[in-house]
Enzyme design. Sequence first.
Site, PDB file in Angstrom:
ATOM      1  N   ASP A   9       0.163   4.003   2.772  1.00  0.00           N
ATOM      2  CA  ASP A   9       0.544   3.585   4.120  1.00  0.00           C
ATOM      3  C   ASP A   9       2.063   3.543   4.286  1.00  0.00           C
ATOM      4  O   ASP A   9       2.597   3.938   5.322  1.00  0.00           O
ATOM      5  CB  ASP A   9      -0.050   2.195   4.429  1.00  0.00           C
ATOM      6  N   ASP A  16       0.849  -1.190   0.000  1.00  0.00           N
ATOM      7  CA  ASP A  16       0.000   0.000   0.000  1.00  0.00           C
ATOM      8  C   ASP A  16       0.891   1.249   0.000  1.00  0.00           C
ATOM      9  O   ASP A  16       1.537   1.551   1.008  1.00  0.00           O
ATOM     10  CB  ASP A  16      -0.915  -0.015   1.231  1.00  0.00           C
TER      11      ASP A  16
HETATM   12  C1  PRP Z   1      -4.031   3.881  -3.891  1.00  0.00           C
HETATM   13  C2  PRP Z   1      -3.147   4.480  -4.959  1.00  0.00           C
HETATM   14  C3  PRP Z   1      -4.120   4.840  -6.034  1.00  0.00           C
HETATM   15  C4  PRP Z   1      -5.140   3.741  -5.936  1.00  0.00           C
HETATM   16  C5  PRP Z   1      -4.880   2.739  -7.027  1.00  0.00           C
HETATM   17  O1  PRP Z   1      -4.665   4.871  -3.158  1.00  0.00           O
HETATM   18  O2  PRP Z   1      -2.374   5.562  -4.483  1.00  0.00           O
HETATM   19  O3  PRP Z   1      -4.715   6.112  -5.865  1.00  0.00           O
HETATM   20  O4  PRP Z   1      -4.961   3.111  -4.655  1.00  0.00           O
HETATM   21  O5  PRP Z   1      -5.886   1.779  -7.060  1.00  0.00           O
HETATM   22  P1  PRP Z   1      -6.896   1.671  -8.290  1.00  0.00           P
HETATM   23  O6  PRP Z   1      -6.084   1.814  -9.541  1.00  0.00           O
HETATM   24  O7  PRP Z   1      -7.471   0.294  -8.133  1.00  0.00           O
HETATM   25  O8  PRP Z   1      -7.934   2.742  -8.160  1.00  0.00           O
HETATM   26  P2  PRP Z   1      -5.629   4.504  -1.926  1.00  0.00           P
HETATM   27  O9  PRP Z   1      -7.023   4.314  -2.389  1.00  0.00           O
HETATM   28  O10 PRP Z   1      -5.023   3.410  -1.137  1.00  0.00           O
HETATM   29  O11 PRP Z   1      -5.628   5.856  -1.108  1.00  0.00           O
HETATM   30  P3  PRP Z   1      -4.434   6.576  -0.325  1.00  0.00           P
HETATM   31  O12 PRP Z   1      -3.476   7.101  -1.366  1.00  0.00           O
HETATM   32  O13 PRP Z   1      -5.145   7.673   0.390  1.00  0.00           O
HETATM   33  O14 PRP Z   1      -3.796   5.588   0.594  1.00  0.00           O
HETATM   34  N1  URA Z   2      -3.038   0.789  -4.078  1.00  0.00           N
HETATM   35  C1  URA Z   2      -1.812   0.604  -3.533  1.00  0.00           C
HETATM   36  O1  URA Z   2      -1.317   1.455  -2.762  1.00  0.00           O
HETATM   37  N2  URA Z   2      -1.142  -0.527  -3.842  1.00  0.00           N
HETATM   38  C2  URA Z   2      -1.648  -1.452  -4.666  1.00  0.00           C
HETATM   39  O2  URA Z   2      -0.980  -2.469  -4.919  1.00  0.00           O
HETATM   40  C3  URA Z   2      -2.916  -1.243  -5.222  1.00  0.00           C
HETATM   41  C4  URA Z   2      -3.598  -0.101  -4.920  1.00  0.00           C
END
Ligand code: PRP
Ligand code: URA
Length: 209
Positions: free
Chosen positions: A203, A200
Amino acid sequence: MSKVHLLDHPLIQHKLSIMRNKDTGAKEFRELLEEISMLMVYEVTRDLPTEEVEVETPICMTKSKMLSGKKIGIVPILRAGLGMVDGVTKLIPAARIGHIGLYRDPVTLQPVEYYCKLPADSENRELIVLDPMLATGGSASAAISFIKQRKGRLIRLVNLIAAPEGIQRIQQDHPDVDIYVAACDERLNEHGYIVPGLGDAGDRLFGTK
Ligand code: PRP
Ligand code: URA
């Protein structure tokens, strides 16, 4: 159809491998993301137009080149896209910065919008959308749609790691948007995470898990 540009410079690959390692801590992860973003934007902007200008050096007058054409805007997708902003603005300090707040619902994997503020003159700018991860492509596709609703037209998407599913989604929804990635990984797992990926990104960047 949008083109996919694989930016596989050895320095980028080396730094990305350290980011993938689960034992790399938040401080180093942040530093590496900034460094890679700077290296990537160097390539992303390779085709920007230039114009000839006259310059007086300490020796003589000469003709030299400077950027011409549209000004640049960068649009990080919150949160993880924020980790790419400093690297990009080191090379393009005058860029205006818009923000799009989206998170992916952990169950439905659908993007949920919570913020959108773009430069007022977005329609007159080359816009570079930043997000380290392109997984299902839902977040990036929604972000690009917001930009288009606000009249942004010249859009490039920059991701560190993309899954084939995400690339396909952008090519289908936004065939006018080119995608720049440091790596195309194998697939998504059952939770929508990129495999092998780096986990992630938000995180790991902000130390929230
Ligand atoms: C993550 C990443 C993208 C998204 C990608 O963000 O930074 O924005 O997931 O996934 P997708 O292509 O399936 O939409 P997240 O939703 O975890 O939010 P964050 O950046 O606030 O942790
Ligand atoms: N968002 C993330 O941060 N990591 C992944 O692998 C997919 C979605």
